[in-house]
Design an enzyme around this catalytic site. Sequence first.
Site, PDB file in Angstrom:
ATOM      1  N   ASP A   1      34.244  40.056  36.836  1.00  0.00           N
ATOM      2  CA  ASP A   1      34.200  38.800  36.098  1.00  0.00           C
ATOM      3  C   ASP A   1      33.392  37.725  36.826  1.00  0.00           C
ATOM      4  O   ASP A   1      33.036  37.875  38.002  1.00  0.00           O
ATOM      5  CB  ASP A   1      35.627  38.290  35.817  1.00  0.00           C
ATOM      6  CG  ASP A   1      36.551  38.406  37.024  1.00  0.00           C
ATOM      7  OD1 ASP A   1      36.056  38.544  38.159  1.00  0.00           O
ATOM      8  OD2 ASP A   1      37.768  38.354  36.831  1.00  0.00           O
TER       9      ASP A   1
ATOM     10  N   ASN B   1      50.259  36.279  36.221  1.00  0.00           N
ATOM     11  CA  ASN B   1      50.723  36.511  34.848  1.00  0.00           C
ATOM     12  C   ASN B   1      50.362  37.919  34.354  1.00  0.00           C
ATOM     13  O   ASN B   1      50.447  38.205  33.170  1.00  0.00           O
ATOM     14  CB  ASN B   1      50.147  35.446  33.906  1.00  0.00           C
ATOM     15  CG  ASN B   1      48.620  35.473  33.864  1.00  0.00           C
ATOM     16  OD1 ASN B   1      47.984  36.354  34.449  1.00  0.00           O
ATOM     17  ND2 ASN B   1      48.027  34.526  33.164  1.00  0.00           N
TER      18      ASN B   1
ATOM     19  N   HIS C   1      47.348  39.308  34.637  1.00  0.00           N
ATOM     20  CA  HIS C   1      45.968  39.528  34.197  1.00  0.00           C
ATOM     21  C   HIS C   1      45.221  40.476  35.133  1.00  0.00           C
ATOM     22  O   HIS C   1      45.503  40.568  36.322  1.00  0.00           O
ATOM     23  CB  HIS C   1      45.212  38.211  33.937  1.00  0.00           C
ATOM     24  CG  HIS C   1      44.793  37.424  35.134  1.00  0.00           C
ATOM     25  ND1 HIS C   1      45.042  36.077  35.255  1.00  0.00           N
ATOM     26  CD2 HIS C   1      44.124  37.770  36.258  1.00  0.00           C
ATOM     27  CE1 HIS C   1      44.543  35.654  36.403  1.00  0.00           C
ATOM     28  NE2 HIS C   1      43.980  36.655  37.028  1.00  0.00           N
TER      29      HIS C   1
ATOM     30  N   GLU D   1      43.563  37.711  30.055  1.00  0.00           N
ATOM     31  CA  GLU D   1      44.821  36.983  30.075  1.00  0.00           C
ATOM     32  C   GLU D   1      45.817  37.606  29.097  1.00  0.00           C
ATOM     33  O   GLU D   1      45.438  38.428  28.256  1.00  0.00           O
ATOM     34  CB  GLU D   1      44.554  35.513  29.682  1.00  0.00           C
ATOM     35  CG  GLU D   1      43.598  34.775  30.634  1.00  0.00           C
ATOM     36  CD  GLU D   1      44.266  34.292  31.920  1.00  0.00           C
ATOM     37  OE1 GLU D   1      45.230  34.921  32.383  1.00  0.00           O
ATOM     38  OE2 GLU D   1      43.798  33.265  32.465  1.00  0.00           O
TER      39      GLU D   1
HETATM   40  C1  GLP Z   1      41.323  35.904  39.679  1.00  0.00           C
HETATM   41  C2  GLP Z   1      40.390  37.059  39.382  1.00  0.00           C
HETATM   42  C3  GLP Z   1      41.149  38.340  39.249  1.00  0.00           C
HETATM   43  C4  GLP Z   1      42.058  38.499  40.449  1.00  0.00           C
HETATM   44  C5  GLP Z   1      43.070  37.410  40.457  1.00  0.00           C
HETATM   45  C6  GLP Z   1      44.073  37.499  41.594  1.00  0.00           C
HETATM   46  O1  GLP Z   1      41.902  35.396  38.540  1.00  0.00           O
HETATM   47  N1  GLP Z   1      39.604  36.858  38.212  1.00  0.00           N
HETATM   48  O2  GLP Z   1      40.234  39.417  39.126  1.00  0.00           O
HETATM   49  O3  GLP Z   1      42.688  39.746  40.402  1.00  0.00           O
HETATM   50  O4  GLP Z   1      42.365  36.201  40.586  1.00  0.00           O
HETATM   51  O5  GLP Z   1      43.573  36.834  42.705  1.00  0.00           O
HETATM   52  P1  GLP Z   1      44.240  36.746  44.105  1.00  0.00           P
HETATM   53  O6  GLP Z   1      43.968  38.044  44.761  1.00  0.00           O
HETATM   54  O7  GLP Z   1      43.562  35.604  44.773  1.00  0.00           O
HETATM   55  O8  GLP Z   1      45.683  36.512  43.891  1.00  0.00           O
END
Ligand code: GLP
Length: 228
Positions: free
Chosen positions: A62, A131, A133, A138
């Site tokens: 993303d 959440n 995702h 989402e």
């Molecule tokens: C962002 C990214 C996700 C990732 C998530 C969790 O939203 N788009 O791909 O998995 O964060 O991030 P973190 O590892 O910082 O908790």
Amino acid sequence: MKWQSFDSYEALSAHAARLFIEAIRENPAIVLGLPTGRTPVGMYERVVNECTCRQIVTFNLDEYVGISCDHPGSYCTYMQQHLFSRIDIDPANVHIPDGTASDLEAECAHYERQITQSGGLDLTFLGLGQNGHIGFNEPGTPFESRTRVVELTKSTRLANAAHFADGHVPSHAITMGIGTILESKRIVLLASGESKRDAIARLRGRGITPEFPASALHGHGDVIVLVA
Ligand code: GLP
């Protein structure tokens, strides 16, 4: 879905890095799906200097809309800092959605085509949103969704605010769809820390619903979940 638990974030990262390196040794021209966020940082650190990445092809999950590659909060910057500037990957083999494209829909379609033309994702690493995702899919995302522009939830924007000096997290992003991710031959999901406890418990619960996007992974035959 296979589960592996680790005593620490370091141990989880070391194991994830091992899977990453072994996969490249087995197939030097592997096509990888790559995540961002805090969780994979330890894995990326441990991959550097361990193998040649000359022929690997990567597709990031993303990118934020309206943020250019040189913006400090972009996932493009993140990937350069944590991985691409530190390995011998051919820049032509790096793919990250372009959130500044003038025609975002065309950019998403192009991204899907590039994945297909490269032969499809062999191995995709995922993080887990609080959440549930995956990528930026989402809650409520259909499991057959493809790469597209999405609106981020308030909680996701809050969780990612630290990456934006002014606290202003973009409202939209381009993300691979859940359907795109599920076509990856293998998937490794990394989840670590207190803030992920509830999401991990829900994923273990095996209930399958678009309201919890990661639950789509129960429908895939080759998923490993690494938890610390
Ligand atoms: C962002 C990214 C996700 C990732 C998530 C969790 O939203 N788009 O791909 O998995 O964060 O991030 P973190 O590892 O910082 O908790």
